[in-house]
Scaffold this active site. Structure first.
Site, mmCIF file in Angstrom:
data_model
loop_
_atom_site.group_PDB
_atom_site.id
_atom_site.type_symbol
_atom_site.label_atom_id
_atom_site.label_comp_id
_atom_site.label_asym_id
_atom_site.label_seq_id
_atom_site.Cartn_x
_atom_site.Cartn_y
_atom_site.Cartn_z
ATOM 1 N N ARG A 72 0.841 -1.207 0.000
ATOM 2 C CA ARG A 72 0.000 0.000 0.000
ATOM 3 C C ARG A 72 0.872 1.252 0.000
ATOM 4 N NH1 ARG A 72 -2.218 2.312 4.380
ATOM 5 N NH2 ARG A 72 -2.291 0.368 5.533
ATOM 6 N N TYR A 125 -14.490 15.159 -17.492
ATOM 7 C CA TYR A 125 -14.909 13.757 -17.398
ATOM 8 C C TYR A 125 -16.022 13.672 -16.351
ATOM 9 C CZ TYR A 125 -14.565 8.789 -16.391
ATOM 10 O OH TYR A 125 -14.843 7.466 -16.192
ATOM 11 N N ASP A 195 -5.803 17.201 -16.111
ATOM 12 C CA ASP A 195 -6.098 15.835 -16.523
ATOM 13 C C ASP A 195 -5.733 15.746 -18.008
ATOM 14 O OD1 ASP A 195 -7.231 13.449 -17.434
ATOM 15 O OD2 ASP A 195 -8.934 13.569 -16.058
ATOM 16 N N LYS A 220 -6.673 4.152 -19.824
ATOM 17 C CA LYS A 220 -6.962 4.450 -21.227
ATOM 18 C C LYS A 220 -5.714 4.201 -22.084
ATOM 19 C CE LYS A 220 -10.826 5.650 -19.318
ATOM 20 N NZ LYS A 220 -11.055 7.006 -18.834
#
Ligand SMILES: *Cc1c(COP(=O)(O)O)cnc(C)c1O
Length: 420
Positions: A72, A125, A195, A220
């Site tokens: 983590r 988005y 972004d 993506k």
């Protein structure tokens, strides 16, 4: 488009073997510093790491973003992916997350407190928009939305002393609106976030313009094969270390397997992006001549409202094209069912060409006026170029448009006959 991204970054990480080389060459080897003598990246499928002594365990625990303490906090495969992204973006560092939204929510919730203010682009988005519209008010974080294509809009909305974040997305979902990276990067005071998912690290480099944090849904084009869900943020070591203090508690960390796939994707990103741009550009041009297409949105087209800005700040116009069908909802719905080579799915940047019709799928719950506010028409279609032969894709799309025109005409004839 310019050759700007071909320049080497100011301080590429690693042993210097990649210094001064083209970005396409660096992408092949970036993130391989800790690879021993394996040529391909190594999958460290482990949640934890052992220590021989307490003092070693102590050092592992206090090291910021240690890649060999507990996954983590960090993991060597994840770090390899992060190093590769930092190299391509020209930043000191990068941090991977479980998804693009994992990255964006860690930025917003990690850097903002109650009473803070965010300036965000209106064209965003849908997930980012919902995060800002629904989660932020619950925590007392105010958000002002601005038109990212309007010069000075971001700067004008900044409240000195209160605005903590400025969030832009370019090219933006869904109409590929282009925001000015130089304007965003020049904003002093708040941290600036871009972004850059639609552009990819090979399409534009926001950090070159002074943008503080560059975000990607690596799900993506970066991973690029529709087989990984992963996000990444690139920026200065100082800012990312600060963000990481919250991110390890937020817990949306990247899985080593997804990081491996994303790092594999980076090796082929340059050729994929080139092919996808070629197909998107050919399709955009073909669509401009179609009678049933009302408008075509592609940053590489001279008709795009920010075409000159895109040419200035982007190296490649990218693989996404959005267009509006003249016959609205029915045409949009029929079109996505009529394509044969191109698939109907929600994502972008993969090997398969994909179309989405937001009004009947991703945005089906929105009222007509809400759709309009989100710049989505009843007949808006978003196309993501894959890696098929360009001619097959263009023929598939134009053939489907011809059939749709026939279907819509037959329906309206039938409607007329019913009414008569
Ligand atoms: C998909 C996407 C996101 C969200 O990324 P996930 O990996 O799906 O969480 C954020 N921004 C843009 C522009 C996207 O396309």
């Amino acid at each position: 488009m310019t050759e700007r991204a071909d320049r080497a970054p100011a301080a590429p990480p690693g042993d210097g073997a990649l210094d001064g080389l083209h970005v396409q060459t660096r992408a092949i080897r970036a993130g391989r510093d800790d690879n021993q003598n394996a040529l391909a990246p190594i999958l460290w499928a482990t949640s934890t790491f052992t220590a021989d002594t307490v003092s070693e365990a102590h050092d592992m625990a206090v090291d910021t973003h240690s890649s060999r303490f507990y996954t983590r906090y960090g993991n060597p495969t994840v770090k390899a992916f992060e190093d590769a992204v930092a190299d391509l973006e020209g930043t000191e560092s990068a941090r991977a997350f479980a998804s693009g939204m994992g990255a964006l929510s860690a930025i917003v919730l990690g850097l903002c407190s109650s009473g803070d203010h965010i300036v965000a682009q209106r064209q965003l988005y849908a997930g980012t928009q919902l995060l800002l519209q629904t989660a932020c008010p619950r925590f007392g974080i105010d958000v002002t939305f601005v038109d990212g294509t309007e010069p000075g809009a971001f700067t004008g909305a900044v409240l000195p002393g209160r605005t903590v974040l400025v969030i832009a997305e370019t090219p933006a979902n869904p109409k590929l609106a282009v925001a000015d990276l130089a304007e965003v990067g020049a904003i002093a005071g708040p941290m600036t976030v871009v972004d850059s998912t639609f552009a990819t690290p090979l399409g534009q480099r926001p950090a070159d313009y002074g943008v503080d944090l560059v975000v990607h849904s690596a799900t993506k084009a970066i991973a690029g094969h529709n087989d990984a869900t992963i996000g990444v943020v690139a920026g200065s070591e100082e800012l990312l270390a600060w963000l990481w203090n919250y991110a390890v508690l937020h817990g949306a960390v990247a899985s080593p397997f997804d990081a491996l796939n994303a790092l594999r994707g980076i090796r082929t990103l340059a050729v994929r992006l080139r092919q996808q741009t070629e197909t998107a550009a050919a399709l955009a041009e073909a669509l401009e001549g179609q009678p049933t297409v009302e408008s075509v949105h592609y940053p590489g087209l001279a008709s795009h409202p920010q075409h000159e800005l895109a040419a200035r700040q982007m190296d490649l116009a990218g693989g996404l094209v959005t267009f509006d069908l003249a016959d609205g909802y029915e045409a949009g719905r029929a079109f996505v069912e009529e394509v044969r080579v191109v698939r109907l799915a929600t994502s972008l940047g993969g090997p398969e060409s994909i179309v989405t019709h937001p009004a009947s799928t991703t945005h089906v719950s929105l009222l007509p006026e809400e759709l309009e506010a989100a710049c989505i028409g009843q007949g808006t279609v978003r196309f993501s170029a894959g890696l098929e032969h360009t001619d097959d894709v263009v023929a598939d799309v134009t053939g489907a448009l011809d059939r749709v025109a026939g279907i819509v005409a037959a329906r309206s004839r039938a409607d007329r006959e019913c009414r008569e």
